[in-house]
Write an enzyme that holds these catalytic residues in place. Structure first.
Site, PDB file in Angstrom:
ATOM      1  N   LEU A   1      58.158 -28.130  -4.946  1.00 11.15           N
ATOM      2  CA  LEU A   1      56.886 -28.382  -5.619  1.00 11.15           C
ATOM      3  C   LEU A   1      55.866 -27.427  -5.025  1.00 11.15           C
ATOM      4  CD1 LEU A   1      56.667 -32.303  -5.613  1.00 11.15           C
ATOM      5  CD2 LEU A   1      57.290 -30.837  -7.544  1.00 11.15           C
ATOM      6  N   ASP A   2      54.914 -26.974  -5.842  1.00 11.53           N
ATOM      7  CA  ASP A   2      53.841 -26.130  -5.321  1.00 11.53           C
ATOM      8  C   ASP A   2      53.084 -26.874  -4.224  1.00 11.53           C
ATOM      9  OD1 ASP A   2      54.562 -24.308  -7.234  1.00 11.53           O
ATOM     10  OD2 ASP A   2      52.883 -24.755  -8.578  1.00 11.53           O
ATOM     11  N   LYS A   3      52.453 -26.117  -3.364  1.00  9.71           N
ATOM     12  CA  LYS A   3      51.723 -26.708  -2.239  1.00  9.71           C
ATOM     13  C   LYS A   3      50.714 -27.744  -2.707  1.00  9.71           C
ATOM     14  CE  LYS A   3      48.763 -25.460   1.693  1.00  9.71           C
ATOM     15  NZ  LYS A   3      48.151 -24.345   2.453  1.00  9.71           N
TER      16      LYS A   3
ATOM     17  N   THR B   1      50.640 -29.340  -5.583  1.00  9.90           N
ATOM     18  CA  THR B   1      51.206 -30.327  -6.495  1.00  9.90           C
ATOM     19  C   THR B   1      51.770 -31.476  -5.667  1.00  9.90           C
ATOM     20  OG1 THR B   1      51.798 -28.613  -8.110  1.00  9.90           O
ATOM     21  CG2 THR B   1      52.901 -30.740  -8.321  1.00  9.90           C
TER      22      THR B   1
ATOM     23  N   ARG C   1      51.529 -24.762 -14.774  1.00  9.05           N
ATOM     24  CA  ARG C   1      50.173 -24.252 -14.590  1.00  9.05           C
ATOM     25  C   ARG C   1      49.921 -23.039 -15.492  1.00  9.05           C
ATOM     26  NH1 ARG C   1      50.062 -23.476  -8.198  1.00  9.05           N
ATOM     27  NH2 ARG C   1      47.895 -22.846  -8.628  1.00  9.05           N
TER      28      ARG C   1
END
Length: 371
Positions: free
Chosen positions: A154-156, A158, A257
């Protein structure tokens, strides 16, 4: 075992449960990484490599409980090229780090953990990134032989459900599920403005944006990789913002995104792709409002892992401020192929909220009886 003993002694290994089903050459990479594939192939060709007494080849699949006969280790000349690089030791976790890691766990079984990753914590390390989920996984090893393994990211910024494999066997199984698009993920997001279509699919190829060092992606119709996202509007606050459910059918970097920004509805708080337009006034948090709400994937031992992750504080407060009820989002079902009507969503939301209240009332009665 010393080098001298290893050079004179035939070795025998029992195949563990964690190695069930892997290829023999992969077993060597995992357990005897100093042994080259050329050496393994030579041992197999000359009949020195055996499984339960029978000749083996590098491509043979191992079964837990088998006995693997391996010839004596070959002595490697002590040259600069052959010298092994020193293994970097991971720093021991503090008590606070260990507790933090364990507090993230929202599901656990013999093969997997599901964590509820908070926003602001990277999944893996990198340049100038020293605090990350991967660095905390020692806290979740417990009595297992191997360290837990990440199988997706997961993105930082998110938050939400992050699957972690507890064994190498589970890691291979889950990796195949993700690469084969068999894992299903549902994200919740707040987006800027309201789409004209309540239920839609975005199919726009994505590539790394030149000049950003690979840290930013963009839509690239000519050379981008295929990317597909489904979105559904759950609720709207006038024309100002909408709460949406997102399902990625591919796994490109920053896919959700990039796709939402590309159709003119950036995710609230995502300044990287939405610029200044991604931030709302009126006290709505400037943190990114993208949350992995639910993950559903087949389990290596049968059945499924199906877990829902609670919202982080800033996202929950924003929903409340905008007048949105979380039960409305959970009223949608992961496998629905046709979108429910707004009336159906509201009916389901009321039923879900009633069920939750009933369960909580039952819990209070049970606690009272226990006294």
């Amino acid at each position: 075992m010393s080098d001298t003993q290893a050079s004179d002694t035939v070795r025998q290994f029992n195949v563990g449960y964690d190695d069930d089903g892997i290829r023999l050459d992969r077993w060597f990479k995992r357990h005897l990484p100093e042994t080259s594939f050329t050496t393994v192939a030579k041992w197999a060709r000359t009949g020195q490599l055996r499984i339960d007494g029978s000749r083996a080849t590098p491509g043979d699949r191992l079964v837990a409980g088998q006995t693997l006969r391996v010839p004596p280790a070959e002595i490697v000349k002590d040259t600069p090229d052959a010298a092994a690089k020193p293994k970097r030791e991971r720093a021991a976790l503090s008590d606070d780090q260990t507790q933090f890691a364990r507090d993230m766990v929202i599901h656990q079984d013999f093969q997997a953990f599901v964590l509820n990753k908070p926003p602001g914590l990277a999944t893996q390390g990198g340049t100038k990134t020293h605090e990350h989920v991967d660095g905390l996984l020692d806290a979740l090893q417990y009595d297992n032989e191997g360290r837990p393994k990440l199988v997706h990211r997961l993105d930082k910024d998110t938050s939400g459900a992050l699957l972690v494999a507890r064994t190498s066997r589970a890691a291979a199984f889950f990796a195949k599920a993700f690469s084969g698009r068999n894992a299903r993920k549902v994200y919740w997001a707040l987006i800027v403005d309201v789409p004209s279509i309540d239920d839609g699919t975005i199919e726009l190829p994505i590539a790394k944006q030149p000049g950003t060092g690979g840290e930013k992606m963009h839509v690239d119709e000519e050379s981008g990789q295929a990317a597909r996202t489904r979105y559904r509007v759950i609720e709207r606050a006038g024309n100002r913002t909408a709460w949406v459910e997102l399902q990625p059918f591919t796994g490109r970097t920053h896919q959700l995104r990039v796709h939402m920004a590309a159709i003119g509805h950036p995710i609230v708080g995502d300044g990287k792709y939405g610029g200044a337009a991604a931030f709302l006034t009126g006290g709505i948090s400037r943190k990114m409002h993208l949350h992995a709400r639910r993950i559903k994937v087949d389990h290596p031992d049968g059945g499924v892992v199906d877990v829902t992750a609670e919202l982080p504080t800033h996202f929950a407060e924003s929903l409340k401020q905008l007048g949105f009820e979380p039960a409305a989002g959970d009223a949608l079902t992961l496998d629905e192929k046709t979108p429910p009507t707004r009336e159906q969503i509201k009916t389901r939301a009321k039923a879900h909220a009633k069920s939750v209240r009933k369960d909580r009332k039952g819990e209070r009665r049970s606690r009272g009886a226990a006294r």
